[in-house]
Scaffold this motif. Structure first.
Motif, PDB file in Angstrom:
ATOM      1  N   HIS A  54       0.834  -1.209   0.000  1.00  0.00           N
ATOM      2  CA  HIS A  54       0.000   0.000   0.000  1.00  0.00           C
ATOM      3  C   HIS A  54       0.865   1.255   0.000  1.00  0.00           C
ATOM      4  O   HIS A  54       0.526   2.248  -0.647  1.00  0.00           O
ATOM      5  CB  HIS A  54      -0.918   0.030   1.229  1.00  0.00           C
ATOM      6  N   TYR A  88      -1.747   7.956  -3.469  1.00  0.00           N
ATOM      7  CA  TYR A  88      -2.726   7.733  -4.531  1.00  0.00           C
ATOM      8  C   TYR A  88      -3.483   6.432  -4.333  1.00  0.00           C
ATOM      9  O   TYR A  88      -3.032   5.546  -3.619  1.00  0.00           O
ATOM     10  CB  TYR A  88      -2.022   7.722  -5.902  1.00  0.00           C
ATOM     11  N   SER A  89      -4.607   6.330  -4.991  1.00  0.00           N
ATOM     12  CA  SER A  89      -5.363   5.078  -4.971  1.00  0.00           C
ATOM     13  C   SER A  89      -4.975   4.253  -6.195  1.00  0.00           C
ATOM     14  O   SER A  89      -4.347   4.749  -7.133  1.00  0.00           O
ATOM     15  CB  SER A  89      -6.864   5.369  -5.012  1.00  0.00           C
ATOM     16  N   ASP A 109      -6.209   5.899  -9.285  1.00  0.00           N
ATOM     17  CA  ASP A 109      -5.387   7.024  -9.760  1.00  0.00           C
ATOM     18  C   ASP A 109      -4.275   6.535 -10.683  1.00  0.00           C
ATOM     19  O   ASP A 109      -3.773   7.286 -11.512  1.00  0.00           O
ATOM     20  CB  ASP A 109      -4.753   7.776  -8.587  1.00  0.00           C
TER      21      ASP A 109
END
Length: 167
Positions: free
Chosen positions: A138, A144-145, A148
């Protein structure tokens, strides 16, 4: 102990192992076996295997963009840990930039994506989606996700932290 990157060791094949450039083994015989060759066992730092799918099936565009990335990594430290090649995905009429991010803690994935998007625009191409192969942390995505990064099919089991939580 030799700190030689596996791609460098593979260069030249078995013949190179017999040359004066052979790095002696940490354990076992000092030269490759004449008929069986050699076995390499090692460890590497974590990496992110990341593919960017282009909207085009033009392999030369993918190869040119990958080459541009390799050139840019010489002058932009944020791309230093990127290995990139262009591939054809004939079955889905796409081409792909396939990358190994060898220093994901130091190489912001969003910066890499933005750099590739810029290179794509100079070649009349665009990215439609990305995929992570294997596991990723992660923290390598932060802040960012997955979306993204155009990684639309991210699964919880692809995050290292998922597996650490169940131990």
């Amino acid at each position: 102990r030799s700190h030689l990157a596996l791609p460098d060791l593979r260069k030249g094949g078995v013949e190179a192992l017999y040359s004066q450039n052979f790095v002696p083994a940490d354990f076992g015989p000092r030269t490759p076996h004449p008929t069986a060759g050699a076995t390499v066992i090692g460890a590497r730092d974590p990496l992110a295997a990341w593919n960017l799918w282009l909207q085009t099936d033009d392999l030369e565009i993918a190869r040119d963009i990958a080459s541009d990335i390799r050139s840019k990594r010489k002058t932009d430290i944020r791309l230093k840990g990127i290995r990139a090649i262009g591939l054809s995905l004939r079955s889905i009429c796409r081409s792909q930039i396939s990358m190994n991010v060898t220093m994901p803690d130091q190489t912001p994935l969003k910066f890499v994506l933005d750099a590739v998007i810029t290179l794509c625009s100079t070649h009349g191409a665009s990215i439609v989606e990305s995929e992570i192969i294997g596991l990723i942390s992660h923290r390598w995505l932060a802040p960012y996700s997955a979306n993204d990064l155009l990684w639309f099919d991210a699964k919880p089991t692809q995050y290292i932290e998922h597996w650490l939580d169940i131990i």
